[in-house]
Every structure is written in C-alpha cells, then in structure tokens.
Write a protein that holds these residues in place. Structure first.
Motif, PDB file in Angstrom:
ATOM      1  N   GLU A 192       0.847  -1.199   0.000  1.00 50.19           N
ATOM      2  CA  GLU A 192       0.000   0.000   0.000  1.00 50.19           C
ATOM      3  C   GLU A 192       0.876   1.240   0.000  1.00 50.19           C
ATOM      4  N   LYS A 193       0.263   2.375  -0.288  1.00 49.64           N
ATOM      5  CA  LYS A 193       1.032   3.611  -0.227  1.00 49.64           C
ATOM      6  C   LYS A 193       1.297   3.939   1.241  1.00 49.64           C
ATOM      7  N   LYS A 194       2.408   4.611   1.475  1.00 42.78           N
ATOM      8  CA  LYS A 194       2.746   4.968   2.842  1.00 42.78           C
ATOM      9  C   LYS A 194       3.303   6.376   2.886  1.00 42.78           C
ATOM     10  N   TYR A 195       3.210   6.962   4.046  1.00 42.89           N
ATOM     11  CA  TYR A 195       3.797   8.278   4.263  1.00 42.89           C
ATOM     12  C   TYR A 195       5.179   8.093   4.864  1.00 42.89           C
ATOM     13  N   VAL A 196       6.124   8.897   4.394  1.00 43.08           N
ATOM     14  CA  VAL A 196       7.494   8.851   4.890  1.00 43.08           C
ATOM     15  C   VAL A 196       7.837  10.238   5.429  1.00 43.08           C
ATOM     16  N   VAL A 197       8.393  10.269   6.633  1.00 42.35           N
ATOM     17  CA  VAL A 197       8.864  11.509   7.247  1.00 42.35           C
ATOM     18  C   VAL A 197      10.324  11.284   7.603  1.00 42.35           C
ATOM     19  N   MET A 198      11.210  12.124   7.055  1.00 39.19           N
ATOM     20  CA  MET A 198      12.652  11.967   7.265  1.00 39.19           C
ATOM     21  C   MET A 198      13.274  13.296   7.680  1.00 39.19           C
ATOM     22  N   THR A 199      14.245  13.222   8.561  1.00 38.56           N
ATOM     23  CA  THR A 199      15.031  14.407   8.889  1.00 38.56           C
ATOM     24  C   THR A 199      16.155  14.512   7.861  1.00 38.56           C
ATOM     25  N   VAL A 200      16.140  15.592   7.092  1.00 36.15           N
ATOM     26  CA  VAL A 200      17.134  15.825   6.040  1.00 36.15           C
ATOM     27  C   VAL A 200      17.590  17.273   6.165  1.00 36.15           C
ATOM     28  N   ASN A 201      18.896  17.500   6.059  1.00 35.31           N
ATOM     29  CA  ASN A 201      19.421  18.866   6.128  1.00 35.31           C
ATOM     30  C   ASN A 201      18.866  19.705   4.983  1.00 35.31           C
ATOM     31  N   ALA A 202      18.725  21.002   5.216  1.00 32.29           N
ATOM     32  CA  ALA A 202      18.254  21.908   4.171  1.00 32.29           C
ATOM     33  C   ALA A 202      19.236  21.902   3.005  1.00 32.29           C
ATOM     34  N   GLY A 203      18.716  22.026   1.791  1.00 35.93           N
ATOM     35  CA  GLY A 203      19.571  22.070   0.615  1.00 35.93           C
ATOM     36  C   GLY A 203      18.868  21.507  -0.597  1.00 35.93           C
ATOM     37  N   GLN A 204      19.606  21.408  -1.691  1.00 31.69           N
ATOM     38  CA  GLN A 204      19.069  20.844  -2.924  1.00 31.69           C
ATOM     39  C   GLN A 204      19.528  19.399  -3.050  1.00 31.69           C
ATOM     40  N   TYR A 205      18.590  18.541  -3.439  1.00 31.17           N
ATOM     41  CA  TYR A 205      18.847  17.115  -3.579  1.00 31.17           C
ATOM     42  C   TYR A 205      18.349  16.652  -4.935  1.00 31.17           C
ATOM     43  N   MET A 206      18.739  15.439  -5.305  1.00 29.08           N
ATOM     44  CA  MET A 206      18.268  14.856  -6.556  1.00 29.08           C
ATOM     45  C   MET A 206      18.127  13.351  -6.383  1.00 29.08           C
ATOM     46  N   TRP A 207      17.133  12.784  -7.077  1.00 30.47           N
ATOM     47  CA  TRP A 207      16.979  11.340  -7.109  1.00 30.47           C
ATOM     48  C   TRP A 207      18.077  10.788  -7.998  1.00 30.47           C
ATOM     49  N   THR A 208      18.728   9.700  -7.600  1.00 27.17           N
ATOM     50  CA  THR A 208      19.834   9.164  -8.392  1.00 27.17           C
ATOM     51  C   THR A 208      19.484   7.877  -9.116  1.00 27.17           C
ATOM     52  N   ASN A 209      18.740   6.988  -8.459  1.00 24.14           N
ATOM     53  CA  ASN A 209      18.388   5.731  -9.104  1.00 24.14           C
ATOM     54  C   ASN A 209      17.245   5.038  -8.380  1.00 24.14           C
ATOM     55  N   VAL A 210      16.657   4.092  -9.083  1.00 21.50           N
ATOM     56  CA  VAL A 210      15.628   3.213  -8.528  1.00 21.50           C
ATOM     57  C   VAL A 210      16.209   1.808  -8.545  1.00 21.50           C
ATOM     58  N   GLU A 211      16.170   1.139  -7.404  1.00 20.19           N
ATOM     59  CA  GLU A 211      16.641  -0.241  -7.317  1.00 20.19           C
ATOM     60  C   GLU A 211      15.446  -1.150  -7.079  1.00 20.19           C
ATOM     61  N   ALA A 212      15.317  -2.137  -7.921  1.00 17.62           N
ATOM     62  CA  ALA A 212      14.307  -3.186  -7.760  1.00 17.62           C
ATOM     63  C   ALA A 212      15.033  -4.488  -8.064  1.00 17.62           C
ATOM     64  N   TYR A 213      15.490  -5.159  -7.047  1.00 20.91           N
ATOM     65  CA  TYR A 213      16.367  -6.314  -7.196  1.00 20.91           C
ATOM     66  C   TYR A 213      15.834  -7.278  -8.243  1.00 20.91           C
ATOM     67  N   PRO A 214      16.668  -7.687  -9.167  1.00 19.49           N
ATOM     68  CA  PRO A 214      18.111  -7.469  -9.301  1.00 19.49           C
ATOM     69  C   PRO A 214      18.467  -6.326 -10.244  1.00 19.49           C
ATOM     70  N   LYS A 215      17.544  -5.439 -10.523  1.00 21.38           N
ATOM     71  CA  LYS A 215      17.782  -4.375 -11.503  1.00 21.38           C
ATOM     72  C   LYS A 215      17.959  -3.024 -10.826  1.00 21.38           C
ATOM     73  N   MET A 216      18.579  -2.095 -11.579  1.00 28.66           N
ATOM     74  CA  MET A 216      18.728  -0.731 -11.097  1.00 28.66           C
ATOM     75  C   MET A 216      18.632   0.203 -12.291  1.00 28.66           C
ATOM     76  N   GLY A 217      17.905   1.289 -12.156  1.00 30.12           N
ATOM     77  CA  GLY A 217      17.779   2.275 -13.222  1.00 30.12           C
ATOM     78  C   GLY A 217      18.315   3.614 -12.767  1.00 30.12           C
ATOM     79  N   GLU A 218      19.242   4.159 -13.532  1.00 31.93           N
ATOM     80  CA  GLU A 218      19.834   5.465 -13.216  1.00 31.93           C
ATOM     81  C   GLU A 218      18.894   6.590 -13.631  1.00 31.93           C
ATOM     82  N   MET A 219      19.013   7.727 -12.965  1.00 29.21           N
ATOM     83  CA  MET A 219      18.242   8.919 -13.311  1.00 29.21           C
ATOM     84  C   MET A 219      19.195  10.024 -13.719  1.00 29.21           C
ATOM     85  N   ASN A 220      18.648  11.024 -14.392  1.00 30.07           N
ATOM     86  CA  ASN A 220      19.496  12.139 -14.803  1.00 30.07           C
ATOM     87  C   ASN A 220      19.425  13.262 -13.772  1.00 30.07           C
ATOM     88  N   ARG A 221      20.155  14.341 -14.039  1.00 36.66           N
ATOM     89  CA  ARG A 221      20.271  15.436 -13.068  1.00 36.66           C
ATOM     90  C   ARG A 221      19.069  16.371 -13.031  1.00 36.66           C
TER      91      ARG A 221
END
Length: 117
Positions: free
Chosen positions: A47-76
């Motif tokens: 099911e869908k879930k809510y995630v709450v994380m403590t992360v420092n202020a700043g700019q971030y980017m998604w880098t990849n999705v891992e779904a064993y045994p595969k991984m897909g890279e993302m761009n900037r």
C-alpha cells in the motif's frame, strides 16, 4: 524535514543525494564509497505509505531506482529543495516497474514531474 507519500507495484528503493550538476556514474561511486548519499526511500507493493525523514536543508536529486536485481539510473533534472526550519512535502511518488523499465511519477500541487527510463 522531508515528507512524501510513496507507493510502488514492486519492492523498490529510491536513492537521493545532494544535488550535483555534474553528476555521473563516477560521482555516484564516489558518493557510495564515501557514504555521502543523503538517503533512500523504500516502497513496497502492499500500500502507499507516508514517509517523514530528517534531512538537512539544501538541494537534492533522485539518483536511481533499485528493484532487485535491476537498477535504473536517473538524470540530473530531478532535483528538489528542502527548506530550512520547515516541513517540506514533495508530493506523492508512484514507482511502476515492468521488465527492464521503470517510471517514477512525482505529483505535487505545485510542480508535477514524470521520470521514465
């Protein structure tokens, strides 16, 4: 603080790091080796879930999705900003995995995105 809602059709791990306009496979290895990765979000097919994380202020980017045994890279182009002293809700993330492809759909009221590979 980072808040999101996430769901996926299969168990998946979505990784993110501090934004780097020159991000590449080599810098990803550097991030991994030096543990500079900001974090990850795990999603499963129950099911869908809510995630709450403590992360420092700043700019971030998604880098990849891992779904064993595969991984897909993302761009900037998939950066997001965490504001200081606030709760930043980046929206609903839907990950769809099929064969050798993934789709990451980020829906927020202000700025919807669709990343596919």
């Amino acid at each position: 603080m980072l808040v999101m809602q996430i769901k996926s059709n299969a168990f998946a791990k979505l990784n993110f790091v501090e934004y780097d306009s020159h991000y590449s496979f080599a810098t990803r290895l550097k991030h991994d080796l030096l543990t500079r990765s900001a974090g990850y979000v795990a999603a499963d097919r129950r099911e869908k879930k809510y995630v709450v994380m403590t992360v420092n202020a700043g700019q971030y980017m998604w880098t990849n999705v891992e779904a064993y045994p595969k991984m897909g890279e993302m761009n900037r182009s998939n950066k997001f900003t965490i504001a200081a002293n606030t709760i930043t809700h980046i929206g609903q993330l839907d990950i769809f995995i099929a064969d050798m492809r993934y789709t990451l759909n980020v829906t927020s009221l202000a700025d919807p995105h669709l990343y596919s590979k």
